[in-house]
Write a protein that holds these residues in place. Structure first.
Motif, PDB file in Angstrom:
ATOM      1  N   LEU A   1      -6.168 -40.204 -21.747  1.00 47.15           N
ATOM      2  CA  LEU A   1      -5.759 -38.926 -21.178  1.00 47.15           C
ATOM      3  C   LEU A   1      -6.251 -38.863 -19.743  1.00 47.15           C
ATOM      4  O   LEU A   1      -7.460 -38.885 -19.499  1.00 47.15           O
ATOM      5  CB  LEU A   1      -6.334 -37.766 -22.004  1.00 47.15           C
ATOM      6  N   GLY A   2      -5.341 -38.804 -18.795  1.00 47.11           N
ATOM      7  CA  GLY A   2      -5.723 -38.698 -17.391  1.00 47.11           C
ATOM      8  C   GLY A   2      -5.737 -37.251 -16.937  1.00 47.11           C
ATOM      9  O   GLY A   2      -4.738 -36.532 -17.095  1.00 47.11           O
ATOM     10  N   LEU A   3      -6.849 -36.795 -16.413  1.00 49.03           N
ATOM     11  CA  LEU A   3      -6.982 -35.422 -15.937  1.00 49.03           C
ATOM     12  C   LEU A   3      -7.498 -35.421 -14.506  1.00 49.03           C
ATOM     13  O   LEU A   3      -8.375 -36.220 -14.152  1.00 49.03           O
ATOM     14  CB  LEU A   3      -7.954 -34.637 -16.826  1.00 49.03           C
ATOM     15  N   GLY A   4      -6.943 -34.530 -13.697  1.00 52.13           N
ATOM     16  CA  GLY A   4      -7.377 -34.435 -12.310  1.00 52.13           C
ATOM     17  C   GLY A   4      -7.189 -33.034 -11.773  1.00 52.13           C
ATOM     18  O   GLY A   4      -6.645 -32.149 -12.449  1.00 52.13           O
ATOM     19  N   ALA A   5      -7.610 -32.835 -10.532  1.00 53.65           N
ATOM     20  CA  ALA A   5      -7.525 -31.525  -9.898  1.00 53.65           C
ATOM     21  C   ALA A   5      -6.208 -31.305  -9.173  1.00 53.65           C
ATOM     22  O   ALA A   5      -5.951 -30.204  -8.685  1.00 53.65           O
ATOM     23  CB  ALA A   5      -8.688 -31.346  -8.910  1.00 53.65           C
ATOM     24  N   GLY A   6      -5.361 -32.340  -9.110  1.00 50.88           N
ATOM     25  CA  GLY A   6      -4.110 -32.203  -8.377  1.00 50.88           C
ATOM     26  C   GLY A   6      -4.318 -32.465  -6.898  1.00 50.88           C
ATOM     27  O   GLY A   6      -5.395 -32.227  -6.350  1.00 50.88           O
ATOM     28  N   TRP A   7      -3.268 -32.974  -6.259  1.00 53.63           N
ATOM     29  CA  TRP A   7      -3.404 -33.291  -4.831  1.00 53.63           C
ATOM     30  C   TRP A   7      -2.087 -33.154  -4.066  1.00 53.63           C
ATOM     31  O   TRP A   7      -2.089 -32.957  -2.853  1.00 53.63           O
ATOM     32  CB  TRP A   7      -3.926 -34.719  -4.659  1.00 53.63           C
ATOM     33  N   TYR A   8      -0.950 -33.211  -4.763  1.00 48.76           N
ATOM     34  CA  TYR A   8       0.342 -33.279  -4.083  1.00 48.76           C
ATOM     35  C   TYR A   8       1.061 -31.950  -4.251  1.00 48.76           C
ATOM     36  O   TYR A   8       1.700 -31.680  -5.260  1.00 48.76           O
ATOM     37  CB  TYR A   8       1.157 -34.425  -4.682  1.00 48.76           C
ATOM     38  N   LEU A  29     -10.523 -27.838 -13.417  1.00 52.11           N
ATOM     39  CA  LEU A  29     -10.669 -29.167 -14.020  1.00 52.11           C
ATOM     40  C   LEU A  29     -11.952 -29.258 -14.839  1.00 52.11           C
ATOM     41  O   LEU A  29     -11.946 -29.752 -15.975  1.00 52.11           O
ATOM     42  CB  LEU A  29     -10.660 -30.242 -12.939  1.00 52.11           C
ATOM     43  N   GLU A  30     -13.051 -28.774 -14.286  1.00 53.27           N
ATOM     44  CA  GLU A  30     -14.324 -28.855 -14.999  1.00 53.27           C
ATOM     45  C   GLU A  30     -14.275 -28.047 -16.286  1.00 53.27           C
ATOM     46  O   GLU A  30     -14.763 -28.500 -17.339  1.00 53.27           O
ATOM     47  CB  GLU A  30     -15.460 -28.386 -14.099  1.00 53.27           C
ATOM     48  N   ASP A  31     -13.662 -26.865 -16.229  1.00 50.74           N
ATOM     49  CA  ASP A  31     -13.538 -26.051 -17.444  1.00 50.74           C
ATOM     50  C   ASP A  31     -12.639 -26.740 -18.474  1.00 50.74           C
ATOM     51  O   ASP A  31     -12.933 -26.729 -19.675  1.00 50.74           O
ATOM     52  CB  ASP A  31     -12.961 -24.677 -17.100  1.00 50.74           C
ATOM     53  N   PRO A  72      -9.303 -39.213 -27.537  1.00 49.78           N
ATOM     54  CA  PRO A  72      -8.690 -40.219 -26.675  1.00 49.78           C
ATOM     55  C   PRO A  72      -9.556 -40.482 -25.446  1.00 49.78           C
ATOM     56  O   PRO A  72     -10.240 -39.579 -24.946  1.00 49.78           O
ATOM     57  CB  PRO A  72      -7.357 -39.578 -26.271  1.00 49.78           C
ATOM     58  N   PRO A  73      -9.567 -41.710 -24.953  1.00 53.24           N
ATOM     59  CA  PRO A  73     -10.308 -41.996 -23.716  1.00 53.24           C
ATOM     60  C   PRO A  73      -9.807 -41.125 -22.572  1.00 53.24           C
ATOM     61  O   PRO A  73      -8.595 -40.916 -22.423  1.00 53.24           O
ATOM     62  CB  PRO A  73     -10.009 -43.476 -23.465  1.00 53.24           C
ATOM     63  N   ILE A  74     -10.722 -40.641 -21.780  1.00 55.24           N
ATOM     64  CA  ILE A  74     -10.377 -39.790 -20.635  1.00 55.24           C
ATOM     65  C   ILE A  74     -10.506 -40.610 -19.355  1.00 55.24           C
ATOM     66  O   ILE A  74     -11.514 -41.285 -19.139  1.00 55.24           O
ATOM     67  CB  ILE A  74     -11.285 -38.550 -20.579  1.00 55.24           C
ATOM     68  N   ILE A  75      -9.484 -40.535 -18.527  1.00 47.75           N
ATOM     69  CA  ILE A  75      -9.483 -41.211 -17.230  1.00 47.75           C
ATOM     70  C   ILE A  75      -9.626 -40.163 -16.138  1.00 47.75           C
ATOM     71  O   ILE A  75      -8.869 -39.188 -16.100  1.00 47.75           O
ATOM     72  CB  ILE A  75      -8.184 -42.009 -17.002  1.00 47.75           C
ATOM     73  N   ALA A  88     -16.820 -37.657 -13.651  1.00 47.59           N
ATOM     74  CA  ALA A  88     -16.546 -38.963 -14.258  1.00 47.59           C
ATOM     75  C   ALA A  88     -17.744 -39.432 -15.083  1.00 47.59           C
ATOM     76  O   ALA A  88     -17.587 -39.946 -16.195  1.00 47.59           O
ATOM     77  CB  ALA A  88     -16.201 -39.984 -13.182  1.00 47.59           C
ATOM     78  N   ALA A  89     -18.929 -39.260 -14.532  1.00 48.63           N
ATOM     79  CA  ALA A  89     -20.132 -39.693 -15.248  1.00 48.63           C
ATOM     80  C   ALA A  89     -20.330 -38.908 -16.538  1.00 48.63           C
ATOM     81  O   ALA A  89     -20.828 -39.441 -17.535  1.00 48.63           O
ATOM     82  CB  ALA A  89     -21.357 -39.539 -14.353  1.00 48.63           C
ATOM     83  N   LYS A  90     -19.923 -37.660 -16.554  1.00 44.75           N
ATOM     84  CA  LYS A  90     -20.147 -36.815 -17.723  1.00 44.75           C
ATOM     85  C   LYS A  90     -19.063 -36.965 -18.780  1.00 44.75           C
ATOM     86  O   LYS A  90     -19.354 -36.959 -19.993  1.00 44.75           O
ATOM     87  CB  LYS A  90     -20.245 -35.353 -17.289  1.00 44.75           C
TER      88      LYS A  90
END
Length: 289
Positions: A1-8, A29-31, A72-75, A88-90
């Motif tokens: 599962l890829g999660l991010g803050a968005g950029w585009y 994202l953190e929440d 699922p693994p988180i990316i 990422a570390a957490k």
């Protein structure tokens, strides 16, 4: 599962997805990471509560549970120096550095390793990956034609991706492998990557690698390294999923866009027939990706 803050922002605007200020997006994202992993980890019969900056959850049973446990693994990817490494570390199983130079890749991974130490996590428990544009030609003319087709300059592609001739792209991938990349995620170059090579009847260097797959499978002599990577690039160009039901060793293609980089054989000796089969769409090694 890829999660991010968005950029585009244009992508957000195209699908009516809010695009607030960067700090707020990271709060969201953190929440979300805390909520998703908390719901996954809540034992059946118990409930999950969470109060964050942007959302709250009260007495949730966290059902249904994911098939993979604990989930699922988180990316998590990016090059930010503060919040991205900490998150990422957490939370991450894999840290991805997208479209960066090998120096920037190394620096970003170093910061994440330091963040792991800060929270008491073994940095080696995290997979480190790079995302690269891949545009490869069997000769300079073919590469330039592909660069033109996607509206990119050849020199810029060479500087910012695994691009150029097969030998040049292989050399770039080796630099990322040597810098610690355990996995390569490619950005597909569309249009004409489904030519004679994709049909399995290609001529030239790609076809030559296939015809000598037994020799390519050897690993240990320095002279074989380039051919190993060329064979991986060939598999990427074919767009095949090579594994369906079992974890893939290093160097095997998990799906059309993922390659593991590591010491085991990059091309098994029995891989010839599967390269000539029709692509198995959607087959992904769910334990590793």
């Amino acid at each position: 599962l890829g999660l991010g803050a968005g950029w585009y922002q244009a992508e957000h605007d195209a699908y009516a997805i809010p695009f607030p200020a960067l700090g707020h997006r990271f709060d969201v994202l953190e929440d979300q990471l805390a909520a998703i992993t908390g719901l996954w980890a809540t034992p059946e019969g118990s409930t999950f509560n969470y109060e964050g900056k942007t959302l709250s959850i009260k007495e949730s049973p966290g059902l249904p549970k994911p098939a993979q446990q604990p989930g699922p693994p988180i990316i998590i990817g990016g090059r930010g120096p503060k919040r991205t490494p900490r998150l990422a570390a957490k939370y991450a199983s894999e840290f991805n550095v997208p479209f960066a130079s090998v120096e920037d890749f190394s620096n970003a991974c170093h910061v994440v390793r330091e963040a792991c130490h800060a929270v008491g996590r073994d940095p080696q428990s995290l997979v480190y990956s790079a995302a690269l544009v891949v545009a490869v030609g069997r000769d300079e003319a073919e590469f330039q034609r592909r660069a033109t087709a996607i509206g990119r300059q050849p020199d810029e592609l060479r500087a910012n991706g695994a691009c150029g001739t097969v030998a040049e792209a292989a050399a770039t991938i080796r630099t990322f492998r040597d810098a610690g990349a355990q996995r390569l995620r490619r950005m597909r170059v569309p249009l004409e990557l489904r030519g004679p090579v994709a049909r399995g009847d290609g001529d030239g260097e790609f076809g030559e690698v296939l015809r000598h797959r037994g020799r390519v499978a050897q690993h240990g002599a320095e002279g074989d390294a380039a051919e190993q990577v060329r064979a991986v690039l060939h598999r990427l160009a074919l767009g095949h999923d090579l594994e369906q039901d079992r974890p893939a060793p290093a160097g095997r293609v998990l799906d059309p866009d993922v390659v593991l980089l590591g010491p085991p054989d990059l091309v098994p000796e029995d891989s010839g027939p599967e390269l000539r089969q029709a692509p198995r769409v959607g087959a992904v090694d769910r334990e590793r990706v």
